[in-house]
Scaffold this active site. Structure first.
Site, PDB file in Angstrom:
ATOM      1  N   GLY A  65      56.153 -37.885 -47.209  1.00  0.00           N
ATOM      2  CA  GLY A  65      57.278 -37.057 -46.772  1.00  0.00           C
ATOM      3  C   GLY A  65      58.091 -36.524 -47.931  1.00  0.00           C
ATOM      4  O   GLY A  65      58.266 -35.315 -48.091  1.00  0.00           O
ATOM      5  N   THR A  66      58.593 -37.421 -48.774  1.00  0.00           N
ATOM      6  CA  THR A  66      59.391 -37.018 -49.932  1.00  0.00           C
ATOM      7  C   THR A  66      58.586 -37.001 -51.221  1.00  0.00           C
ATOM      8  O   THR A  66      59.050 -36.455 -52.228  1.00  0.00           O
ATOM      9  CB  THR A  66      60.549 -38.010 -50.171  1.00  0.00           C
ATOM     10  OG1 THR A  66      59.972 -39.295 -50.476  1.00  0.00           O
ATOM     11  CG2 THR A  66      61.463 -38.116 -48.962  1.00  0.00           C
ATOM     12  N   GLY A  67      57.465 -37.670 -51.229  1.00  0.00           N
ATOM     13  CA  GLY A  67      56.673 -37.835 -52.450  1.00  0.00           C
ATOM     14  C   GLY A  67      57.106 -39.046 -53.257  1.00  0.00           C
ATOM     15  O   GLY A  67      56.344 -39.549 -54.087  1.00  0.00           O
ATOM     16  N   GLY A  69      57.801 -42.281 -52.428  1.00  0.00           N
ATOM     17  CA  GLY A  69      57.105 -43.555 -52.176  1.00  0.00           C
ATOM     18  C   GLY A  69      55.741 -43.571 -52.843  1.00  0.00           C
ATOM     19  O   GLY A  69      55.364 -44.555 -53.513  1.00  0.00           O
ATOM     20  N   MET A  70      54.997 -42.499 -52.694  1.00  0.00           N
ATOM     21  CA  MET A  70      53.671 -42.396 -53.311  1.00  0.00           C
ATOM     22  C   MET A  70      53.776 -42.478 -54.829  1.00  0.00           C
ATOM     23  O   MET A  70      53.000 -43.175 -55.493  1.00  0.00           O
ATOM     24  CB  MET A  70      52.985 -41.087 -52.906  1.00  0.00           C
ATOM     25  CG  MET A  70      52.545 -41.014 -51.454  1.00  0.00           C
ATOM     26  SD  MET A  70      51.205 -42.197 -51.105  1.00  0.00           S
ATOM     27  CE  MET A  70      50.533 -41.462 -49.592  1.00  0.00           C
ATOM     28  N   HIS A  97      53.244 -31.345 -70.490  1.00  0.00           N
ATOM     29  CA  HIS A  97      54.082 -32.289 -71.243  1.00  0.00           C
ATOM     30  C   HIS A  97      53.769 -33.750 -70.946  1.00  0.00           C
ATOM     31  O   HIS A  97      53.924 -34.589 -71.828  1.00  0.00           O
ATOM     32  CB  HIS A  97      55.566 -32.046 -70.934  1.00  0.00           C
ATOM     33  CG  HIS A  97      56.085 -30.763 -71.503  1.00  0.00           C
ATOM     34  ND1 HIS A  97      57.428 -30.455 -71.535  1.00  0.00           N
ATOM     35  CD2 HIS A  97      55.442 -29.702 -72.063  1.00  0.00           C
ATOM     36  CE1 HIS A  97      57.588 -29.254 -72.092  1.00  0.00           C
ATOM     37  NE2 HIS A  97      56.398 -28.777 -72.405  1.00  0.00           N
ATOM     38  N   HIS A 132      53.966 -34.149 -77.455  1.00  0.00           N
ATOM     39  CA  HIS A 132      53.927 -34.719 -76.101  1.00  0.00           C
ATOM     40  C   HIS A 132      53.009 -35.936 -76.037  1.00  0.00           C
ATOM     41  O   HIS A 132      53.257 -36.864 -75.268  1.00  0.00           O
ATOM     42  CB  HIS A 132      53.500 -33.659 -75.090  1.00  0.00           C
ATOM     43  CG  HIS A 132      54.436 -32.499 -75.061  1.00  0.00           C
ATOM     44  ND1 HIS A 132      55.758 -32.628 -74.693  1.00  0.00           N
ATOM     45  CD2 HIS A 132      54.263 -31.202 -75.403  1.00  0.00           C
ATOM     46  CE1 HIS A 132      56.354 -31.455 -74.795  1.00  0.00           C
ATOM     47  NE2 HIS A 132      55.465 -30.571 -75.226  1.00  0.00           N
TER      48      HIS A 132
END
Ligand code: RB5
Length: 141
Positions: A65-67, A69-70, A97, A132
């Protein structure tokens, strides 16, 4: 290129759409989920991250849903750099980067076109190395 993809119930529909949209460009190993029935995102993020960290797949895609948790689960794994992307600039920069090897997307906050553009940018952008690389080398504890 073959990539591994997984979502929870919140990301299921977007995952299915992206597999169709990129069917000519990428090959997908799909770890689920396979319906909109409620599931727990760690049950998908951890197995996918193990396969990317172990070298079975160069890149993974995780959608919830929000990204968040994953991403939290994936970034517990050594050798994983999972980046939460909600626009194309971030998708490009997380490759340039941060040398991200897992793309995380928030299904409840982006539309299908944005998700597709994010995928295009993520998979067509190389790591820049140089300064980087030094920073990426300092990520692990
Ligand atoms: C599921 O309701 C939701 O919590 C999950 O998809 C995700 O947003 C968690 O980070």
């Amino acid at each position: 290129m073959k990539v591994i993809i997984a979502s929870d119930h919140a990301g299921y529909e977007l995952k299915e759409r992206l597999k169709i949209m990129f069917s000519g460009k990428l090959e997908f190993e799909d770890l689920g989920t396979f319906s909109e029935e409620s599931v727990d995102y760690p049950d998908f993020a951890h197995p996918l991250s193990e396969k990317v960290a172990g070298g079975e797949f160069p890149y993974g895609i995780l959608i919830c849903g929000t990204g968040n948790g994953m991403a939290m689960c994936a970034n517990k794994h050594e050798h994983i750099r999972a980046g939460l992307c909600w626009n194309t600039d971030i998708a490009r920069l997380v490759r340039q980067h941060n040398n991200a090897n897992i793309l995380v997307m928030p299904a409840r906050f982006i539309d299908e076109k944005t998700a597709s553009d994010i995928m295009e940018n993520f998979f067509s952008t190389d790591f820049e190395g140089g300064r980087h690389q030094r920073r990426v080398d300092k990520i692990n504890l």
